[in-house]
Write a protein that holds these residues in place. Structure first.
Motif, PDB file in Angstrom:
ATOM      1  N   UNK A  68       0.833  -1.207   0.000  1.00 59.47           N
ATOM      2  CA  UNK A  68       0.000   0.000   0.000  1.00 59.47           C
ATOM      3  C   UNK A  68       0.868   1.257   0.000  1.00 59.47           C
ATOM      4  N   UNK A  69       1.951   1.254   0.741  1.00 58.60           N
ATOM      5  CA  UNK A  69       2.860   2.407   0.766  1.00 58.60           C
ATOM      6  C   UNK A  69       3.485   2.621  -0.611  1.00 58.60           C
ATOM      7  N   UNK A  70       3.838   1.561  -1.284  1.00 59.50           N
ATOM      8  CA  UNK A  70       4.420   1.665  -2.627  1.00 59.50           C
ATOM      9  C   UNK A  70       3.402   2.221  -3.619  1.00 59.50           C
ATOM     10  N   UNK A  71       2.129   1.878  -3.436  1.00 63.15           N
ATOM     11  CA  UNK A  71       1.095   2.358  -4.351  1.00 63.15           C
ATOM     12  C   UNK A  71       0.981   3.875  -4.330  1.00 63.15           C
TER      13      UNK A  71
END
Length: 74
Positions: A61-64
């Motif tokens: 989710x952080x990478x998204x």
């Protein structure tokens, strides 16, 4: 960049194959074997990386939502 002066062990083994003619079907099989091998190796390394860093869904989710590009600096 300096050019490599010695062949790798993989290159040496593949050169041995060049002494033999193989059919197109055999060549496709060899290519598929190599692709499968390297795909499996990448999967193994990624699983190890995820385990070592204790990454999970929150990391995805952080990478998204992250912005990881850096400006071009000539």
């Amino acid at each position: 960049m300096e050019a490599a002066t010695e062949l790798s062990n993989v290159q040496k083994e593949l050169l041995k194959l060049y002494a033999h003619n193989v059919s197109d079907e055999q060549l496709r099989s060899i290519k598929q074997m190599l692709a499968d091998f390297f795909a499996k190796e990448i999967d193994r390394q990624m699983a190890e990386l995820w385990k070592e860093n204790s990454w999970g869904e929150e990391k995805i989710e952080a990478w998204k939502t992250g912005h990881y590009r850096t400006p071009y600096k000539p």
